[in-house]
Design a protein around this motif. Structure first.
Motif, short mmCIF file in Angstrom:
data_model
loop_
_atom_site.label_atom_id
_atom_site.label_comp_id
_atom_site.label_asym_id
_atom_site.label_seq_id
_atom_site.Cartn_x
_atom_site.Cartn_y
_atom_site.Cartn_z
N ILE A 96 0.77 -1.09 -0.12
CA ILE A 96 0.10 0.16 0.03
C ILE A 96 0.75 1.22 0.14
O ILE A 96 0.61 2.10 -0.61
CB ILE A 96 -0.73 -0.03 1.34
CG1 ILE A 96 -2.00 -1.18 1.11
CG2 ILE A 96 -1.67 1.45 1.53
CD1 ILE A 96 -2.68 -1.63 2.53
N LEU A 97 1.87 1.28 0.76
CA LEU A 97 2.52 2.53 1.12
C LEU A 97 3.87 2.70 -0.13
O LEU A 97 4.33 3.70 -0.14
CB LEU A 97 3.21 2.48 2.46
CG LEU A 97 2.15 2.52 3.53
CD1 LEU A 97 2.99 2.66 4.95
CD2 LEU A 97 1.00 3.91 3.38
N GLU A 98 4.21 1.53 -0.49
CA GLU A 98 5.44 1.55 -1.30
C GLU A 98 5.26 0.85 -2.97
O GLU A 98 5.36 1.92 -3.89
CB GLU A 98 6.72 1.02 -0.86
CG GLU A 98 7.93 1.08 -1.80
CD GLU A 98 9.10 1.04 -0.75
OE1 GLU A 98 9.80 1.68 -0.19
OE2 GLU A 98 9.47 -0.28 -0.43
N SER A 99 4.88 -0.26 -3.06
CA SER A 99 4.96 -1.15 -4.15
C SER A 99 3.88 -0.57 -5.21
O SER A 99 4.12 -0.52 -6.17
CB SER A 99 4.75 -2.61 -3.95
OG SER A 99 5.76 -3.09 -3.08
N ASP A 100 2.74 -0.40 -4.54
CA ASP A 100 1.53 0.28 -5.42
C ASP A 100 0.85 1.41 -4.74
O ASP A 100 -0.39 1.51 -4.67
CB ASP A 100 0.37 -0.90 -5.55
CG ASP A 100 -0.56 -0.63 -6.69
OD1 ASP A 100 -0.15 0.14 -7.67
OD2 ASP A 100 -1.66 -1.32 -6.75
N PHE A 101 1.83 2.33 -4.37
CA PHE A 101 1.72 3.63 -4.07
C PHE A 101 0.79 4.37 -4.47
O PHE A 101 -0.24 4.89 -3.76
CB PHE A 101 3.06 4.54 -3.71
CG PHE A 101 2.86 5.85 -3.36
CD1 PHE A 101 2.75 5.95 -1.81
CD2 PHE A 101 2.95 6.75 -4.13
CE1 PHE A 101 2.55 7.17 -1.19
CE2 PHE A 101 2.91 8.05 -3.35
CZ PHE A 101 2.55 8.48 -2.07
N ARG A 102 0.67 4.66 -5.84
CA ARG A 102 -0.21 5.57 -6.52
C ARG A 102 -1.91 4.98 -6.63
O ARG A 102 -2.68 5.59 -6.71
CB ARG A 102 0.21 5.44 -7.90
CG ARG A 102 1.45 6.16 -8.48
CD ARG A 102 1.99 6.51 -9.74
NE ARG A 102 3.11 7.13 -9.90
CZ ARG A 102 3.56 7.41 -11.22
NH1 ARG A 102 3.02 6.96 -12.14
NH2 ARG A 102 4.84 8.02 -11.11
N ASN A 103 -1.84 3.66 -6.18
CA ASN A 103 -3.37 3.20 -6.22
C ASN A 103 -3.98 3.31 -4.82
O ASN A 103 -5.21 3.01 -4.78
CB ASN A 103 -3.32 1.74 -6.44
CG ASN A 103 -4.69 0.97 -6.96
OD1 ASN A 103 -5.64 1.96 -7.67
ND2 ASN A 103 -5.20 0.35 -6.17
N TYR A 104 -3.24 3.86 -3.73
CA TYR A 104 -3.65 3.97 -2.48
C TYR A 104 -3.49 5.18 -1.90
O TYR A 104 -2.15 5.61 -1.68
CB TYR A 104 -3.14 3.00 -1.66
CG TYR A 104 -3.26 1.53 -2.00
CD1 TYR A 104 -4.78 0.88 -1.46
CD2 TYR A 104 -2.62 0.75 -2.99
CE1 TYR A 104 -5.19 -0.33 -1.83
CE2 TYR A 104 -3.31 -0.33 -3.31
CZ TYR A 104 -4.47 -1.23 -2.75
OH TYR A 104 -4.66 -2.33 -3.13
#
Length: 521
Positions: A96-104
């Motif tokens: 949530i905070l790094e790998s897929d940051f833009r989606n969260y």
């Protein structure tokens, strides 16, 4: 040949349709695991459970997360108006905070609640706006002159405010939580504005933070939104509160602006005024940018450090051994050189206080200042543990619950043990998964002021514990009391009814005892 091409096209389109169907089926409709949704009922969702456990909300969430095989569960809102996922899985949090940051992103539930107070500042923005704030402010926290200014500000407030107040208390009982809040607020205002805040600004800021907390925890968000729309009740009063807050902020900005960014001013506002001159703003746009920037920093720094210190002193009172170890470490530091005094310590001096650093980290593991964080999904997704999240759902992660997970911290996870942060040589080590300890957030939103927060807390503890013995009236955070900790439900993990204490002037360590202390170490 034409018919064969036609059949080939039909077959290709059929395969494409089937592929799309199965992709959407797996991505949109089903996850690889069945995410539990405990204590949920038709129409009313989890409302009954929330109302029953409002007084112990974070422990209720901890219980449900502990019972989930994936450390994740689903939340149904009243009348199905909202859907949420709550997790304590570090892998999910890293995603949530790094790998897929833009989606969260920061959820509308948060940004709408905080809009009047934080505006479009760094702690209430997403995307390019957030990135621009981060690009501007991030480098400042690495500047030595700012660190020196913050150090000077904290030590000045300690010597002229906090220590004299504790000395004047005598044997009287007072609320340490309130005292620490005032100290933190005065300190951050000096760092941001370069001056002490006026009383009206202090009152307005406290009222604004309390009001936004009440908005956030309301089970019926539509109620406060309707009151805001019709400008009635407490929303009407809040509007006046924001006017008072804004007037003070704009007056300070105009006053600093009139000095044309004097290079002798080291406060944050003066620095940002200089930067903003070359950012292409119109006049009013520039003033609003400066207003949002400084209010965001006051908000982010005002209460979290005082909240962390309040729980720290509560825990120490219930753990005499830890209190002894910290005081022994402090005594060794001040005895190591005649030039070292509690009110003139540097960053390097404080680095040697390994046990204190461990105790502060351990205290925040159990009682994080911000106990729960929230994001909102931009597109449908599946978390690493297989949990499906739909576009627009809230995704919360409970920092409070994570500190109480056996799978993360072992069977003694609910005990206060600073030693878990020390290696065999007694040196502090960050041997944890950073996403298993998101007290300072993580990934791209990692708190820029993390090191400065530790520095301020250490300075306060050293100054206070060097001069005083603190006794919590009614007893502190013993293992028995930690089972049902006295917190209130708000944006921050405030201590319910404050922290009543008495202080006693400490007998300073005699020179003949220093050798004994060295031998113990």
């Amino acid at each position: 040949m034409g018919e064969n091409n036609y059949n080939l096209i039909i077959l290709s389109l059929s395969l494409l349709t089937l592929s799309t169907f199965f992709y959407r089926l797996t991505r949109r409709g089903y996850s690889t695991v069945k995410t539990p949704c405990p204590q949920s009922y038709p129409l009313i969702g989890n409302l009954i459970g929330f109302l029953r456990n409002r007084h112990r909300y974070h422990d209720w969430v901890t219980d449900m997360l502990s019972a989930s095989p994936t450390l994740t569960f689903r939340v149904n809102g009243f009348l199905g108006l909202s859907q949420s996922i709550c997790t304590a899985d570090p892998t999910n949090i890293e995603y949530i905070l790094e790998s897929d940051f833009r989606n969260y992103i920061k959820s509308n539930r948060y940004t709408s609640v905080m809009q009047e107070l934080l505006g479009s500042g760094i702690f209430n923005s997403n995307g390019l706006l957030w990135a621009s704030h981060r690009k501007i402010t991030g480098p400042e926290f690495a500047v030595v002159s700012l660190k020196t200014f913050i150090s000077d500000s904290v030590q000045s407030q300690l010597s002229k405010s906090l220590i004299p107040l504790l000395l004047s208390a005598g044997s009287n009982t007072f609320d340490l939580q309130h005292v620490l809040r005032k100290f933190s607020f005065d300190t951050i205002c000096n760092v941001v504005f370069g001056a002490d805040p006026c009383i009206s600004f202090v009152q307005a800021f406290d009222e604004a933070v309390e009001h936004t907390s009440n908005r956030f925890i309301s089970p019926f968000q539509v109620v406060w939104k309707l009151k805001r729309f019709f400008n009635i009740g407490d929303e009407r009063k809040y509007k006046e509160t924001i006017k008072t807050l804004n007037q003070f902020a704009m007056d300070v900005i105009d006053s600093k602006d009139a000095q044309n960014g004097c290079e002798t001013d080291r406060d944050l506002l003066s620095r940002f005024i200089v930067f903003s001159l070359d950012m292409g703003f119109e006049d009013e746009e520039r003033r609003n940018f400066l207003r949002d920037t400084i209010i965001n920093f006051v908000f982010a720094s005002k209460d979290p450090t005082s909240t962390a210190l309040t729980w720290f002193f509560w825990l120490l009172d219930g753990h005499p051994h830890c209190k002894h170890m910290i005081h022994k470490e402090l005594s060794m530091l001040t005895a190591s050189s005649p030039d070292i005094r509690p009110l003139n310590l540097t960053f390097d001096d404080l680095k040697s206080l390994n046990y204190l650093h461990a105790a502060l980290s351990e205290s925040m593991r159990l009682f994080p200042p911000v106990p729960i964080n929230s994001r909102s999904t931009v597109d449908d997704d599946i978390l690493p543990d297989g949990t499906f999240v739909r576009k627009g759902w809230f995704v919360d992660y409970s920092v409070y619950a994570m500190g109480r997970m056996e799978s993360l911290w072992g069977c003694d996870c609910r005990e206060f043990k600073p030693e878990r942060w020390l290696n065999d040589n007694g040196v502090y080590q960050q041997a944890y998964d950073p996403f298993g300890y998101p007290v300072f957030n993580g990934g791209l939103r990692l708190c820029m002021g993390k090191d400065l927060a530790y520095f301020q807390m250490k300075l306060v503890v050293v100054a206070v514990m060097h001069e005083f013995e603190i006794e919590v009236v009614g007893g502190g955070g013993t293992p028995e009391r930690m089972v049902d900790p006295p917190y209130s439900l708000s944006l921050l993990l405030n201590m319910k009814n404050g922290l009543p204490v008495r202080v006693k002037k400490r007998q300073q360590v005699a020179p003949v005892m220093l050798q004994e202390l060295r031998m113990e170490v």
